[in-house]
Scaffold this motif. Structure first.
Motif, mmCIF file in Angstrom:
data_model
loop_
_atom_site.group_PDB
_atom_site.id
_atom_site.type_symbol
_atom_site.label_atom_id
_atom_site.label_comp_id
_atom_site.label_asym_id
_atom_site.label_seq_id
_atom_site.Cartn_x
_atom_site.Cartn_y
_atom_site.Cartn_z
ATOM 1 N N ILE A 68 51.981 18.889 92.137
ATOM 2 C CA ILE A 68 52.621 20.209 92.250
ATOM 3 C C ILE A 68 52.402 21.072 91.011
ATOM 4 O O ILE A 68 52.921 22.189 90.923
ATOM 5 N N GLY A 69 51.627 20.572 90.042
ATOM 6 C CA GLY A 69 51.303 21.371 88.867
ATOM 7 C C GLY A 69 52.427 21.522 87.870
ATOM 8 O O GLY A 69 52.453 22.485 87.099
ATOM 9 N N LEU A 70 53.348 20.553 87.819
ATOM 10 C CA LEU A 70 54.487 20.630 86.893
ATOM 11 C C LEU A 70 54.618 19.329 86.091
ATOM 12 O O LEU A 70 55.717 18.851 85.825
ATOM 13 N N GLY B 173 59.648 29.758 92.750
ATOM 14 C CA GLY B 173 58.467 29.082 93.271
ATOM 15 C C GLY B 173 58.318 27.676 92.735
ATOM 16 O O GLY B 173 57.927 26.754 93.457
ATOM 17 N N GLN B 174 58.637 27.492 91.454
ATOM 18 C CA GLN B 174 58.584 26.151 90.881
ATOM 19 C C GLN B 174 59.628 25.235 91.519
ATOM 20 O O GLN B 174 59.358 24.067 91.794
ATOM 21 N N GLN B 175 60.821 25.769 91.751
ATOM 22 C CA GLN B 175 61.854 24.976 92.416
ATOM 23 C C GLN B 175 61.396 24.530 93.801
ATOM 24 O O GLN B 175 61.627 23.384 94.210
ATOM 25 N N ARG B 176 60.727 25.427 94.527
ATOM 26 C CA ARG B 176 60.259 25.074 95.864
ATOM 27 C C ARG B 176 59.197 23.985 95.789
ATOM 28 O O ARG B 176 59.147 23.088 96.634
ATOM 29 N N ARG B 177 58.357 24.030 94.776
ATOM 30 C CA ARG B 177 57.347 22.986 94.624
ATOM 31 C C ARG B 177 57.984 21.632 94.320
ATOM 32 O O ARG B 177 57.524 20.587 94.804
ATOM 33 N N VAL B 178 59.045 21.653 93.531
ATOM 34 C CA VAL B 178 59.766 20.399 93.261
ATOM 35 C C VAL B 178 60.357 19.843 94.556
ATOM 36 O O VAL B 178 60.328 18.630 94.803
ATOM 37 N N ALA B 179 60.887 20.735 95.399
ATOM 38 C CA ALA B 179 61.440 20.286 96.686
ATOM 39 C C ALA B 179 60.362 19.645 97.550
ATOM 40 O O ALA B 179 60.612 18.650 98.247
ATOM 41 N N ALA C 77 51.727 31.743 96.666
ATOM 42 C CA ALA C 77 50.413 31.108 96.801
ATOM 43 C C ALA C 77 50.428 29.695 96.228
ATOM 44 O O ALA C 77 49.795 28.780 96.775
ATOM 45 N N ALA C 78 51.175 29.473 95.136
ATOM 46 C CA ALA C 78 51.247 28.148 94.525
ATOM 47 C C ALA C 78 51.962 27.156 95.439
ATOM 48 O O ALA C 78 51.570 25.993 95.532
ATOM 49 N N VAL C 79 53.021 27.609 96.124
ATOM 50 C CA VAL C 79 53.730 26.735 97.067
ATOM 51 C C VAL C 79 52.797 26.339 98.212
ATOM 52 O O VAL C 79 52.722 25.164 98.596
ATOM 53 N N LEU C 80 52.071 27.302 98.747
ATOM 54 C CA LEU C 80 51.150 27.004 99.842
ATOM 55 C C LEU C 80 50.030 26.072 99.383
ATOM 56 O O LEU C 80 49.588 25.189 100.132
ATOM 57 N N SER C 81 49.587 26.246 98.140
ATOM 58 C CA SER C 81 48.550 25.369 97.608
ATOM 59 C C SER C 81 49.033 23.923 97.529
ATOM 60 O O SER C 81 48.279 22.982 97.824
ATOM 61 N N VAL C 82 50.306 23.725 97.160
ATOM 62 C CA VAL C 82 50.865 22.372 97.097
ATOM 63 C C VAL C 82 50.908 21.750 98.495
ATOM 64 O O VAL C 82 50.585 20.572 98.672
ATOM 65 N N LEU C 83 51.301 22.527 99.499
ATOM 66 C CA LEU C 83 51.325 22.007 100.868
ATOM 67 C C LEU C 83 49.915 21.637 101.331
ATOM 68 O O LEU C 83 49.718 20.630 102.018
ATOM 69 N N ASP C 84 48.950 22.455 100.943
ATOM 70 C CA ASP C 84 47.567 22.148 101.300
ATOM 71 C C ASP C 84 47.091 20.879 100.603
ATOM 72 O O ASP C 84 46.378 20.055 101.192
#
Length: 335
Positions: A127-129, A143-149, A176-183
């Motif tokens: 997730i880039g964190l 957006g970072q919180q969503r990536r952690v989720a 875009a970063a959240v979608l990239s994590v899902l991808d």
């Protein structure tokens, strides 16, 4: 994992009558795909996602995982199937660090500390964190919180990942970063990913396959690239560049056509080559360029002039272009 939804219906109690959320919804999600459930508010997206994620029981119909009828599962067998499904819950525990939030499902399963630490490190990298494990959620952007989720939902290595409106409240580069994590979850971790969204741009950017819902009914479904040439496709209309044509332009050309081009070679060279080969002139009078994932796609309304126009259009159609004659109505023609 292949997911098949067969004639699923679901209602909820209402004040005076039941509220119908789904009506005979049918669709198929390919293994390893990123599938988008697209539709307006109250179209049934979340209810469909919860039924497919085995968090709601349909009133009628069947959800199958790799052919297995999940409606027949109870007790430990149902719990075992549910464990194969990760659901993104955006509510993080505020008192726990980023790493602590991601580790929570593993702690619940009794995974030993060294393995937990390794898995959390892997997911923070995804997730880039990777440098934010000791921070609290309040120190992160939305957006970072969503990536952690998303990372927390992936902690137990589920076969299927569900994200309900994953970019809600997240904008711009963070979206875009959240979608990239899902991808990445799909491409690198092998999960089948299902998302719901009201935003056609989300589907255009990351989805392989999409279903369009309207008032609880699946109006259309399939691969985005496969739907581009389907006459009257609402999904194609939603993701392709819009077409508007000033009235004054219509009488200027021998004829007008709508053309959809897919892929680098088609977008870059097909029309110029046809023009030179058949001695016809193409003039763009509407449309534009976009991308479906990594694939460039163009939709143009073209003014065509030249005696061999029909041969030129047949030639580009033989090479994969989708060619149609526009219906000039209020949606297509600008005053």
């Amino acid at each position: 994992m292949v997911i098949t939804v067969e004639n699923v219906s679901k209602s909820f109690p209402g004040t005076t009558a039941p509220v119908v959320a789904l009506r005979d919804a049918t669709l198929s999600v390919s293994a390893g795909s990123l599938f988008g459930i697209l539709g307006p508010a109250r179209s049934g997206k979340t209810t469909l996602a919860r039924c497919v994620a085995l968090r709601e029981r349909p009133d009628r119909g069947v959800v199958r995982y790799d052919g297995m009828d999940t409606s027949k599962l109870t007790g430990r067998r149902l719990w075992g199937a549910q464990r194969q499904v990760g659901v993104v819950n955006p509510a993080l525990r505020p008192e726990r660090t980023v790493a602590g939030n991601v580790a929570a499902p593993l702690e619940h399963m009794g995974v030993e500390p060294a393995r937990r630490k390794q898995r959390v490190g892997e997911l923070l990298d995804v997730i880039g964190l990777s440098r934010s494990g000791a921070r609290l959620p309040s120190e992160l952007s939305p957006g970072q919180q969503r990536r952690v989720a998303v990372a927390r939902a992936l902690a137990t290595a589920p076969s299927v990942l569900f994200a309900d409106d994953p970019t809600a409240g997240v904008h711009g580069d963070e979206s875009a970063a959240v979608l990239s994590v899902l991808d990445r979850a799909r491409a690198e971790l092998g999960a089948t990913v299902v998302i719901t969204t009201r935003d056609a741009d989300v589907a255009r950017r990351v989805c392989d396959e999409v279903a369009l819902l309207d008032r609880g009914t699946v109006v259309e479904s399939g691969t985005l690239l496969g739907l581009l040439g389907k006459p009257g496709s609402q999904l194609a209309e939603a993701v392709l560049p819009p077409l508007t044509t000033p009235r004054a332009h219509l009488a200027t050309y021998d004829r007008a056509v709508d053309v959809v081009l897919v892929g680098f070679a088609a977008v870059g060279a097909l029309l110029p080559e046809a023009s030179a080969r058949f001695d016809v002139d193409f003039t763009t009078i509407g449309g534009g360029l976009t991308r479906l994932g990594d694939t460039p796609v163009a939709r143009f309304r073209l003014g065509v002039e030249g005696q061999r126009a029909d041969a030129a259009l047949a030639w580009i159609a033989e090479r994969g272009a989708h060619v149609s004659t526009p219906m000039y109505g209020l949606r297509d023609v600008a005053a």
